[in-house]
Enzyme design. Structure first.
Site, PDB file in Angstrom:
ATOM      1  N   HIS A   1       0.666  -1.116  -0.088  1.00 47.83           N
ATOM      2  CA  HIS A   1       0.529  -0.109  -0.128  1.00 47.83           C
ATOM      3  C   HIS A   1       0.681   1.031  -0.208  1.00 47.83           C
ATOM      4  O   HIS A   1       1.521   1.232   0.598  1.00 47.83           O
ATOM      5  CB  HIS A   1      -0.946   0.059   0.728  1.00 47.83           C
ATOM      6  CG  HIS A   1      -1.923   1.064   1.436  1.00 47.83           C
ATOM      7  ND1 HIS A   1      -2.925   0.942   0.804  1.00 47.83           N
ATOM      8  CD2 HIS A   1      -1.364   2.272   1.530  1.00 47.83           C
ATOM      9  CE1 HIS A   1      -3.549   2.442   1.181  1.00 47.83           C
ATOM     10  NE2 HIS A   1      -2.679   3.436   1.705  1.00 47.83           N
ATOM     11  N   CYS A   2       0.906   1.975  -0.336  1.00 46.67           N
ATOM     12  CA  CYS A   2       1.876   3.512  -1.151  1.00 46.67           C
ATOM     13  C   CYS A   2       0.983   4.361  -0.911  1.00 46.67           C
ATOM     14  O   CYS A   2      -0.226   5.006  -1.220  1.00 46.67           O
ATOM     15  CB  CYS A   2       2.480   3.547  -2.641  1.00 46.67           C
ATOM     16  SG  CYS A   2       2.729   5.090  -3.027  1.00 46.67           S
ATOM     17  N   LYS A   3       1.284   5.148   0.349  1.00 47.85           N
ATOM     18  CA  LYS A   3       1.309   5.795   1.221  1.00 47.85           C
ATOM     19  C   LYS A   3       1.195   7.093   0.156  1.00 47.85           C
ATOM     20  O   LYS A   3       0.338   8.523  -0.037  1.00 47.85           O
ATOM     21  CB  LYS A   3       1.926   6.802   2.513  1.00 47.85           C
ATOM     22  CG  LYS A   3       0.872   5.159   3.275  1.00 47.85           C
ATOM     23  CD  LYS A   3       1.418   5.312   4.608  1.00 47.85           C
ATOM     24  CE  LYS A   3       0.918   4.802   5.839  1.00 47.85           C
ATOM     25  NZ  LYS A   3       1.140   4.845   7.290  1.00 47.85           N
TER      26      LYS A   3
ATOM     27  N   ASN B   1      -1.552   6.932  -1.863  1.00 49.98           N
ATOM     28  CA  ASN B   1      -2.755   7.206  -1.584  1.00 49.98           C
ATOM     29  C   ASN B   1      -3.651   5.303  -2.110  1.00 49.98           C
ATOM     30  O   ASN B   1      -4.903   5.884  -1.503  1.00 49.98           O
ATOM     31  CB  ASN B   1      -3.726   7.995  -1.255  1.00 49.98           C
ATOM     32  CG  ASN B   1      -4.977   7.864  -0.656  1.00 49.98           C
ATOM     33  OD1 ASN B   1      -4.359   6.969   1.027  1.00 49.98           O
ATOM     34  ND2 ASN B   1      -5.933   8.627  -0.184  1.00 49.98           N
ATOM     35  N   ASN B   2      -3.168   4.674  -2.528  1.00 45.55           N
ATOM     36  CA  ASN B   2      -3.960   3.501  -3.331  1.00 45.55           C
ATOM     37  C   ASN B   2      -2.915   2.667  -2.937  1.00 45.55           C
ATOM     38  O   ASN B   2      -1.633   2.281  -2.515  1.00 45.55           O
ATOM     39  CB  ASN B   2      -3.029   3.751  -4.444  1.00 45.55           C
ATOM     40  CG  ASN B   2      -5.034   2.766  -5.124  1.00 45.55           C
ATOM     41  OD1 ASN B   2      -5.707   2.261  -5.074  1.00 45.55           O
ATOM     42  ND2 ASN B   2      -4.285   3.158  -6.536  1.00 45.55           N
TER      43      ASN B   2
END
Length: 269
Positions: free
Chosen positions: A129-131, A134-135
């Site tokens: 999950h890439c902050k 945000n996805n």
């Protein structure tokens, strides 16, 4: 965020609220670097047109890639089928023996899928999950993600190199900025030489830091591709190795304690 038939929220893409703090920070950094480049670096460069063109070409690739990667929903297709009420038998070529059941999504999912708590959905071929976006990054957008971070690292490298050259020349030559002040916008022209130097220093620091982080990320994913692993696989391997190491240390400590107890008993005897 969308609401499922069970009344629970789930994220469809990275532009849905709530936005992550790192995502918002990335927007500020991105805008800051672009403004710095075209307001200061391009006017102060002797090859302004060439620099502006190269930067614009790379930028024209970064923006749509970032939008595509953020908007792409990497959800497991079986979760989508479950939401609309379709059964597993309606999916051709599906081997149900290879499926797992997700108690959160309340449906069967593919073996390589993992439930993301931040997005509240199972992601097919889950990577991480890439902050910053945000996805989630999974099988459906991993390739776009790789191209994005590679292109962005090129953009920040070009920014950092240009910034470093202009900053070095401006610091070493007292007449560098005054002789080119006429090229700057009216707002920047009113700034003192010291203020412009400080701004150039901050811009160089931000650009270099962004490039180093992105270069590390690109290198890491290159290693993962070479090893045939996902980020999630790598994390699991590291956790297992750490757990095994701790278990080994505990076993050694227990053996040492047992030996000490035996030796102490022998002395008392």
């Amino acid at each position: 965020m969308a609401i499922g038939s069970d009344g629970e929220y789930y994220r469809i893409n990275g532009f849905e609220c709530p936005l992550d703090r790192l995502q918002i920070l990335s927007y500020f950094i991105f805008v800051f670097l672009i403004v710095s480049y075209y307001i200061l670096l391009v006017p102060l460069s002797d090859t302004a047109d060439a620099f502006a063109t190269v930067y614009a070409v790379i930028l024209a690739g970064v923006v749509p890639l970032a939008v595509m990667c953020s908007r792409k929903d990497p959800v497991d297709d079986l979760v989508v089928q479950g939401r609309i009420g379709n059964g597993l038998g309606e999916i051709p070529g599906l081997d149900e023996s290879t499926l797992l059941y997700c108690c959160y999504c309340k449906t069967h999912v593919q073996r390589r899928s993992k439930h993301c708590r931040a997005c509240n959905k199972c992601v097919s071929d889950f990577d991480h999950h890439c902050k910053w976006l945000n996805n989630c990054v999974g099988g459906k957008n991993y390739r776009i993600f790789l191209i994005l971070i590679t292109t962005t690292s090129c953009l920040t490298a070009f920014h950092a190199a240009t910034n470093a050259f202009v900053l070095y020349t401006a610091w070493s030559d007292d007449d560098f900025i005054p002789s080119r002040v006429g090229r700057l916008s009216s707002t920047v022209q009113n700034l003192s030489r010291q203020s412009i130097l400080i701004y150039l220093t901050v811009s160089a620091a931000v650009g270099c830091l962004a490039f180093m982080l992105l270069f590390h990320l690109v290198s890491f994913h290159g290693y993962l591709l070479w090893s045939g692993l996902s980020t999630y696989d790598y994390i699991l391997i590291q956790r297992e190795a750490k757990s095994n190491a701790e278990a080994g240390r505990n076993a050694v400590a227990a053996a040492a304690a047992a030996t000490a107890a035996v030796d102490s008993g022998d002395e008392e005897w």
